[in-house]
Each structure stands twice: as C-alpha cells, then as structure tokens.
Design a protein around this motif. Structure first.
Motif, PDB file in Angstrom:
ATOM      1  N   VAL A   1      51.795  31.727 -45.967  1.00 21.87           N
ATOM      2  CA  VAL A   1      50.501  31.544 -46.623  1.00 21.87           C
ATOM      3  C   VAL A   1      49.773  30.396 -45.935  1.00 21.87           C
ATOM      4  CG1 VAL A   1      49.324  30.980 -48.769  1.00 21.87           C
ATOM      5  CG2 VAL A   1      51.405  32.369 -48.814  1.00 21.87           C
ATOM      6  N   PRO A   2      48.606  30.638 -45.343  1.00 17.82           N
ATOM      7  CA  PRO A   2      47.877  29.577 -44.624  1.00 17.82           C
ATOM      8  C   PRO A   2      47.559  28.392 -45.520  1.00 17.82           C
ATOM      9  CG  PRO A   2      46.931  31.742 -44.163  1.00 17.82           C
ATOM     10  CD  PRO A   2      47.910  31.932 -45.286  1.00 17.82           C
ATOM     11  N   THR A   3      47.474  27.221 -44.906  1.00 13.38           N
ATOM     12  CA  THR A   3      47.156  26.001 -45.652  1.00 13.38           C
ATOM     13  C   THR A   3      45.816  26.111 -46.354  1.00 13.38           C
ATOM     14  OG1 THR A   3      48.380  24.738 -43.995  1.00 13.38           O
ATOM     15  CG2 THR A   3      46.909  23.502 -45.449  1.00 13.38           C
ATOM     16  N   SER A   4      44.884  26.802 -45.722  1.00 13.76           N
ATOM     17  CA  SER A   4      43.561  26.951 -46.326  1.00 13.76           C
ATOM     18  C   SER A   4      43.637  27.680 -47.656  1.00 13.76           C
ATOM     19  CB  SER A   4      42.627  27.700 -45.376  1.00 13.76           C
ATOM     20  OG  SER A   4      43.145  28.992 -45.075  1.00 13.76           O
TER      21      SER A   4
ATOM     22  N   ASP B   1      42.491  34.731 -40.041  1.00 10.69           N
ATOM     23  CA  ASP B   1      42.252  35.044 -41.446  1.00 10.69           C
ATOM     24  C   ASP B   1      42.200  36.546 -41.709  1.00 10.69           C
ATOM     25  OD1 ASP B   1      39.843  35.695 -40.312  1.00 10.69           O
ATOM     26  OD2 ASP B   1      38.647  34.238 -41.440  1.00 10.69           O
ATOM     27  N   GLU B   2      42.477  37.348 -40.672  1.00  8.88           N
ATOM     28  CA  GLU B   2      42.577  38.794 -40.842  1.00  8.88           C
ATOM     29  C   GLU B   2      44.021  39.275 -40.759  1.00  8.88           C
ATOM     30  OE1 GLU B   2      40.171  40.356 -37.721  1.00  8.88           O
ATOM     31  OE2 GLU B   2      38.277  40.000 -38.773  1.00  8.88           O
ATOM     32  N   LEU B   3      44.955  38.325 -40.541  1.00  2.30           N
ATOM     33  CA  LEU B   3      46.355  38.686 -40.301  1.00  2.30           C
ATOM     34  C   LEU B   3      47.272  38.180 -41.410  1.00  2.30           C
ATOM     35  CD1 LEU B   3      46.606  37.810 -36.491  1.00  2.30           C
ATOM     36  CD2 LEU B   3      46.210  40.068 -37.502  1.00  2.30           C
ATOM     37  N   ALA B   4      48.326  38.936 -41.664  1.00  2.00           N
ATOM     38  CA  ALA B   4      49.432  38.511 -42.524  1.00  2.00           C
ATOM     39  C   ALA B   4      50.609  38.241 -41.597  1.00  2.00           C
ATOM     40  CB  ALA B   4      49.784  39.595 -43.541  1.00  2.00           C
TER      41      ALA B   4
END
Length: 401
Positions: free
Chosen positions: A55-58, A29-32
């Motif tokens: 884009v993460p599922t979250s 969650d700190e990475l693109a």
C-alpha cells in the motif's frame, strides 16, 4: 540542396519525438505492486491465489493523517479462486481497480495441502509466465495454508514478506529460487529442498508480542527448517538440526556457529570462517558407496569448559568435539533421507553423473530404490584459527588471582 537537407533533419527530429519514452509505461498510481503470492488447494479441488500488495505511503496517510486497517499495515491481501493458477490470478485481477504488477514479487508461498497434491501444474505456470521473476524465493507453509502467512505481521517491516529473504540469509537457511527449482526438476540427479515457514504465537520465542494481555497475542511466522519435494510432491520436512546437516553437505553453511560438547568438560562454540566439502562415490559389486568429507575453520566464540585454550592438547580435544558435532548432524539427516524420505537430497546421483556418466546411465532408472541402500560414511575436520584474548576461561583466571 542545403534547404532540402535541413528540412529532412527537421522532419526526422519531429518524428523521433514520438519514439521516446516507454510505450507501455504505467504510472505507479495505476499499479498494484505484488510483493508475494500464496497458493492454496481448496476443498473443491481448485486453486486459491492470494497476493500481498504493498500500500503506497500516499494512501496510508491520505487526508494528512495515518489510516487504519490495510493502509496502516503497509499492505493488503486479496484472494480469488480458480480452476488453475492462471484462472485464479485472472479472478483476482477482477477484484482490483489497479493492474497487478508482479515484476517486484520476491516470494512465492505454497500451502502444505497443495504441495501434497503436487506442484507440477503450478510450476508449469511460472515457467511459462514471462512476468514471473526466476529469482523469486519458493517456500512451503508448514502445517498451514499459505494465505495465513501472508496475513501476519513481522517486526521492523511494513510488508512482512520482505523479511523472508533476510530471515533466510541471516540465519543461513535453505534458499531456493524458481530458477533453482526448475533446474533441479529438469534432472533426476538430486531431490530439491525448499525453505519452510510456520505460524507461531507472537509472544513465543522469537515472535512479537502486542504488549497487552494474554487474549491479545498476535501471530507471526518463523523459519521451520526445509521441505523435501520429491516427484513434484511434498515428501516431508527436515527440522532445523537436520537442515543444518544438509547444508554442510551442500556447502551452504555460511555465517553460522557450531557447538561441540567436550565429554565431562562442557561445550565450546566456534564461528565459521571457511567451509568445504567433497563427495566421492564408488560402486563395488553393484553397491553404491558414498564418502562425504567436510572441512571448516574459524575462531572460538565461547568457551564453556575448564580447558585452557593456550594448551595445544586442549585445542585438539575441542576440534575433535566440533568435528563430532558436524559429523553427527550429517549422519542424522542421512538416516532420514534414506530411511524415511527415500530421497537423494545430497545430490549423490549428481556426483555419479558428473564423474561417471556411463555408470549413472545404468543406475538412474532404479536410483529411487538404489539410493536408500547406499553406504554413506562421513568424516569431518575442524581447524581453530583463533582462541580470543585469553587462553583460560575467565573464571579460572579470577580464581588464580
């Protein structure tokens, strides 16, 4: 003594706890996570870098319900302009709250205008960047800016550029990685080719329709043959048929079919099982002669003639028709490479270097002028391994009954 030894073990155990784990690890969650990068040439002479970021599922389901916009698509695209690739990527990073993570990047897209201007500086950046994967696929955006392709959706994939590799492998097209490009550019024995992508309307051909009215047509991308990179610049394109001819010579025609036209009879389709090629070079009186021979075998996949395939004489006709089809496609791309592009995309120079390095040493400085004058001959041999359940076409069997 024993107590000292025990104390030493305890101290070592405590110290070792600080050495576990990855010292530079980051939470997801700190990475693109960058899936693809597009590079374009601006009117001001700068470089525009664009990154397609997963884009993460979250994030897509934040708040318990699907989001609209970038999250719903599964990706977002961010762009920035700089004096060079490194500068543009730095500017791009300043727009993001997460650290760019390019180790998972699969595709590098180059806009047509940038490819025409030259790729020497661009490729130099990627050859020195320790985070860039050498297995990244390199492609040219035909008649388009590279960023336009990053913005398009494709069926079955939330992140479109995941489809690029599958498209190339399933359709057995030209696939060139950064490693292969660097290797080709380091010598003078072959002019490299890379895959090409182009924009198409979603309702056309293999594209995707929104299922609504004409005004709602969406765009997507598809394979568009290959691009020839000569002296670090885009020299021109090969269409799908010409690219297929090139793949015969490079012995990279895998998992495809060929169609042969039998004069006055119709056509026959054969699936490829095995392929092989040989390139022999001769130099006589200062003239380079090139003999290209291709062999292939496989089963008949479709018979659109009135020929009974249980008859050996008819098999000979069909094998000849298929051989002529292969030979014709190679001769077509040979003519384009010599007369229009003047680029040794076959690797004839490489064959001379391998088998006669002394002769190549005398030719290499004037190879750009020598190759277009080379005499190229092509031969092809096809062997049909299976004809299917029926020798005769089904309509002839029905007529007989």
């Amino acid at each position: 003594m024993k107590s000292r030894f025990a104390c030493g073990l305890i101290v070592l155990a405590l110290l070792s706890t600080g050495l576990t784990g990855c010292w530079d690890s980051r939470s997801i969650d700190e990475l693109a996570v960058v899936m693809a990068t597009a590079l374009d040439y601006t009117e001001e002479g700068n470089i525009m870098a664009s990154s397609q970021i997963a884009v993460p599922t979250s994030v897509q389901t934040e708040g318990g319900s699907p989001q609209s916009g970038a999250g719903a698509k599964g990706f977002t695209v961010v762009s920035a302009v700089g004096k060079n690739v490194h500068d543009a990527m730095d500017e791009l990073q300043r727009k993001l709250s997460r650290k760019l993570f390019i180790e998972h990047r699969k595709v590098l897209l180059i806009g047509e205008e940038l490819a025409k201007q030259g790729l020497k500086d661009t490729l130099d950046h990627f050859s020195r960047d320790p985070d860039s994967r050498l297995q990244t696929y390199l492609l040219i955006a035909k008649n388009a800016r590279a960023v336009e392709l990053l913005l398009q959706a494709v069926p079955f994939e939330k992140v479109p550029t995941r489809a690029v590799r599958s498209l190339q492998e399933i359709n057995a097209e030209i696939t060139t990685t950064l490693r292969e490009m660097f290797t080709a550019m380091s010598g003078e024995e072959i002019v490299p080719t890379v895959g090409a992508l182009e924009l198409v309307e979603g309702t056309a051909g293999a594209g995707v329709s929104t299922g609504k009215d004409e005004s709602s047509r969406m765009m997507t991308f598809r394979l568009a043959g290959s691009a020839v990179i000569k002296d670090y610049k885009l020299a021109g394109y090969l269409d799908m048929e010409q690219t297929r001819g090139l793949l015969w010579v490079l012995n990279e025609n895998k998992r495809v079919s060929i169609t042969g036209n039998v004069p006055g009879k119709g056509n026959v389709v054969m699936e490829l099982d095995k392929t092989g090629k040989k390139i022999k070079t001769h130099i006589r009186d200062g003239k380079v002669q090139v003999d290209i021979s291709v062999t292939t075998s496989g089963p008949v996949h479709e018979n659109n003639t009135d020929l009974d395939l249980s008859d050996p004489n008819n098999i000979v006709q069909i094998e000849e028709a298929l051989s002529n089809s292969i030979k014709g496609s190679i001769l077509k791309v040979s003519e384009v490479s010599q007369n229009q592009l003047k680029a040794d995309i076959f690797g004839v120079g490489r064959e001379i270097y391998r088998h006669n390095p002394g002769q190549w040493k005398r030719l290499k400085d004037r190879w750009a002028d020598t190759y277009p004058e080379a005499e190229i001959s092509v031969s092809s041999s096809v062997t049909i391994t299976r004809t299917g359940m029926y020798g005769k076409p089904l309509h002839l069997i029905e007529e007989k009954e």
